[in-house]
Design a protein around this motif. Sequence first.
Motif, PDB file in Angstrom:
ATOM      1  N   ASN A   3      -6.950  -1.405   4.774  1.00 19.38           N
ATOM      2  CA  ASN A   3      -6.048  -2.402   4.190  1.00 19.38           C
ATOM      3  C   ASN A   3      -5.851  -2.229   2.687  1.00 19.38           C
ATOM      4  O   ASN A   3      -5.836  -3.207   1.926  1.00 19.38           O
ATOM      5  CB  ASN A   3      -6.567  -3.820   4.485  1.00 19.38           C
ATOM      6  CG  ASN A   3      -6.692  -4.094   5.966  1.00 19.38           C
ATOM      7  OD1 ASN A   3      -5.804  -3.721   6.747  1.00 19.38           O
ATOM      8  ND2 ASN A   3      -7.783  -4.709   6.361  1.00 19.38           N
ATOM      9  N   LEU A   4      -5.708  -0.997   2.243  1.00 17.60           N
ATOM     10  CA  LEU A   4      -5.419  -0.762   0.838  1.00 17.60           C
ATOM     11  C   LEU A   4      -3.991  -1.191   0.524  1.00 17.60           C
ATOM     12  O   LEU A   4      -3.077  -1.002   1.321  1.00 17.60           O
ATOM     13  CB  LEU A   4      -5.594   0.717   0.493  1.00 17.60           C
ATOM     14  CG  LEU A   4      -7.015   1.291   0.547  1.00 17.60           C
ATOM     15  CD1 LEU A   4      -6.981   2.771   0.182  1.00 17.60           C
ATOM     16  CD2 LEU A   4      -7.960   0.539  -0.371  1.00 17.60           C
ATOM     17  N   ARG A   5      -3.794  -1.745  -0.648  1.00 13.87           N
ATOM     18  CA  ARG A   5      -2.456  -2.136  -1.104  1.00 13.87           C
ATOM     19  C   ARG A   5      -1.705  -0.953  -1.705  1.00 13.87           C
ATOM     20  O   ARG A   5      -0.529  -1.044  -1.998  1.00 13.87           O
ATOM     21  CB  ARG A   5      -2.565  -3.232  -2.164  1.00 13.87           C
ATOM     22  CG  ARG A   5      -3.269  -4.500  -1.722  1.00 13.87           C
ATOM     23  CD  ARG A   5      -3.346  -5.481  -2.898  1.00 13.87           C
ATOM     24  NE  ARG A   5      -4.083  -6.685  -2.535  1.00 13.87           N
ATOM     25  CZ  ARG A   5      -5.405  -6.801  -2.599  1.00 13.87           C
ATOM     26  NH1 ARG A   5      -6.139  -5.780  -3.009  1.00 13.87           N
ATOM     27  NH2 ARG A   5      -6.010  -7.920  -2.269  1.00 13.87           N
ATOM     28  N   ASN A   6      -2.404   0.157  -1.935  1.00 12.04           N
ATOM     29  CA  ASN A   6      -1.872   1.298  -2.669  1.00 12.04           C
ATOM     30  C   ASN A   6      -1.518   0.889  -4.097  1.00 12.04           C
ATOM     31  O   ASN A   6      -0.514   1.325  -4.653  1.00 12.04           O
ATOM     32  CB  ASN A   6      -0.654   1.916  -1.966  1.00 12.04           C
ATOM     33  CG  ASN A   6      -0.429   3.368  -2.377  1.00 12.04           C
ATOM     34  OD1 ASN A   6      -1.348   4.037  -2.856  1.00 12.04           O
ATOM     35  ND2 ASN A   6       0.787   3.855  -2.191  1.00 12.04           N
ATOM     36  N   LEU A   7      -2.375   0.061  -4.671  1.00 11.44           N
ATOM     37  CA  LEU A   7      -2.229  -0.414  -6.037  1.00 11.44           C
ATOM     38  C   LEU A   7      -3.563  -0.269  -6.763  1.00 11.44           C
ATOM     39  O   LEU A   7      -4.622  -0.176  -6.125  1.00 11.44           O
ATOM     40  CB  LEU A   7      -1.804  -1.891  -6.064  1.00 11.44           C
ATOM     41  CG  LEU A   7      -0.468  -2.253  -5.421  1.00 11.44           C
ATOM     42  CD1 LEU A   7      -0.310  -3.772  -5.373  1.00 11.44           C
ATOM     43  CD2 LEU A   7       0.693  -1.618  -6.182  1.00 11.44           C
ATOM     44  N   THR A   9      -5.192  -2.455  -8.064  1.00  7.48           N
ATOM     45  CA  THR A   9      -6.035  -3.605  -7.732  1.00  7.48           C
ATOM     46  C   THR A   9      -6.835  -3.394  -6.447  1.00  7.48           C
ATOM     47  O   THR A   9      -7.616  -4.274  -6.065  1.00  7.48           O
ATOM     48  CB  THR A   9      -5.173  -4.881  -7.602  1.00  7.48           C
ATOM     49  OG1 THR A   9      -4.021  -4.590  -6.803  1.00  7.48           O
ATOM     50  CG2 THR A   9      -4.725  -5.365  -8.971  1.00  7.48           C
ATOM     51  N   ASP A  10      -6.692  -2.242  -5.800  1.00  8.54           N
ATOM     52  CA  ASP A  10      -7.604  -1.908  -4.710  1.00  8.54           C
ATOM     53  C   ASP A  10      -9.014  -1.662  -5.238  1.00  8.54           C
ATOM     54  O   ASP A  10      -9.982  -1.717  -4.476  1.00  8.54           O
ATOM     55  CB  ASP A  10      -7.103  -0.679  -3.948  1.00  8.54           C
ATOM     56  CG  ASP A  10      -5.899  -0.992  -3.072  1.00  8.54           C
ATOM     57  OD1 ASP A  10      -5.867  -2.097  -2.488  1.00  8.54           O
ATOM     58  OD2 ASP A  10      -5.000  -0.139  -2.960  1.00  8.54           O
ATOM     59  N   ASP A 144      -1.779  -8.661  -6.321  1.00  2.01           N
ATOM     60  CA  ASP A 144      -0.487  -8.159  -5.850  1.00  2.01           C
ATOM     61  C   ASP A 144       0.516  -8.215  -6.992  1.00  2.01           C
ATOM     62  O   ASP A 144       0.604  -9.218  -7.707  1.00  2.01           O
ATOM     63  CB  ASP A 144       0.022  -8.988  -4.667  1.00  2.01           C
ATOM     64  CG  ASP A 144      -0.837  -8.820  -3.430  1.00  2.01           C
ATOM     65  OD1 ASP A 144      -1.059  -7.666  -3.023  1.00  2.01           O
ATOM     66  OD2 ASP A 144      -1.301  -9.835  -2.892  1.00  2.01           O
ATOM     67  N   GLU A 208       5.411   7.100   0.526  1.00  2.03           N
ATOM     68  CA  GLU A 208       5.392   6.101  -0.540  1.00  2.03           C
ATOM     69  C   GLU A 208       6.481   6.289  -1.581  1.00  2.03           C
ATOM     70  O   GLU A 208       6.795   5.354  -2.320  1.00  2.03           O
ATOM     71  CB  GLU A 208       4.017   6.091  -1.217  1.00  2.03           C
ATOM     72  CG  GLU A 208       3.657   7.407  -1.882  1.00  2.03           C
ATOM     73  CD  GLU A 208       2.179   7.507  -2.236  1.00  2.03           C
ATOM     74  OE1 GLU A 208       1.486   6.480  -2.289  1.00  2.03           O
ATOM     75  OE2 GLU A 208       1.721   8.648  -2.468  1.00  2.03           O
TER      76      GLU A 208
END
Length: 341
Positions: A3-7, A9-10, A144, A208
């Motif tokens: 469930n990584l956000r690819n940000l 903030t991971d 997010d 992405e």
Amino acid sequence: MGNLRNLITDVPGLRVGNAHDEASATGVTVVVFDRPATAGLSIMGGAPGTRESALLEPEATVSAVDAIVLSGGSAYGLDAAGGVMQALAVQGRGFAIRDVRVPIVPQAILFDLLNGGDKPWARGEGEPPHRALARAAVASAGVDFPLGSVGAGYGATTVNLKGGLGSASTVTRTGHVVAALVAVNAVGSATIGDGPHFWAAPYEQNGEFGNHGMPATVDRRALEPRYKGGPGQNTTIAIVATDAVLTKAMAKRLAVVAHDGMGRALRPAHAPLDGDLVFAAATGARPLPEDDIYAFADLGAAAADCLARAIARGVYEATALPLPGALLAWRDLYQPKRLTE
């Protein structure tokens, strides 16, 4: 780790806030750490603009930072760190000296003064907006956040397309999270020639940035350097972060190695006309295995790949500014390719 956000903030223990001013076409991005993070900096461009950079050297006394700022506005934008300090002081954050605290907030700026926005403060009229934008960015900080024409990337451009804010993340084989955040205001190009393909295509994950891959052949003309603007009118500024336990010296080495990602995603990079730089930050949640001599090297390889991907995402997600003569965005020219094709 799923469930990584690819940000960025991971990486647990940090939040990102953005704010921009549409009229002046500039903005601020802030990374706020829940607890002070070990940090380093590597500057490889010839015309950088920074604040509190000397204290990041391994021999300097202060060992950790409360936040890192990326901002537009050229040197005028260096006011942003003061706004972040104000916001963090209210929260009781900062380096303790007897009964006072001083928030430690390094910053880097990019040049966006000639992108069509109305910037009277660059003519000596009124105050730059960056201090107020920085306070707003801290207030909005969360896990997010959007990419593209937001925050420090709002007024950013490349030689041929609108630039923007990008981010990407991954997990190493030892389970450490590594991620990047970048404001792409490059002197060169993130794309190959006049097509939709990104130089960072070999590193793309899960479509992405459009899933276009590399072109069948690369026209030699695409290898000829193209330059935007003139001296001081560019700079790609980035932060790479990890949850590993690092010393300040290791953080600086991580920043140095992460520059490989800039070289992979932009052509050219590190020119004397720009101030390309990378901050590195470690939140210290997970020690590196003592019996694995390549675990730290893996962090560097992952940071470079993430930075390359983040640069492409920043351009891919950008939208053109609503200003006369504004540079077109990637999405204005190329429709995103469906993953099912």
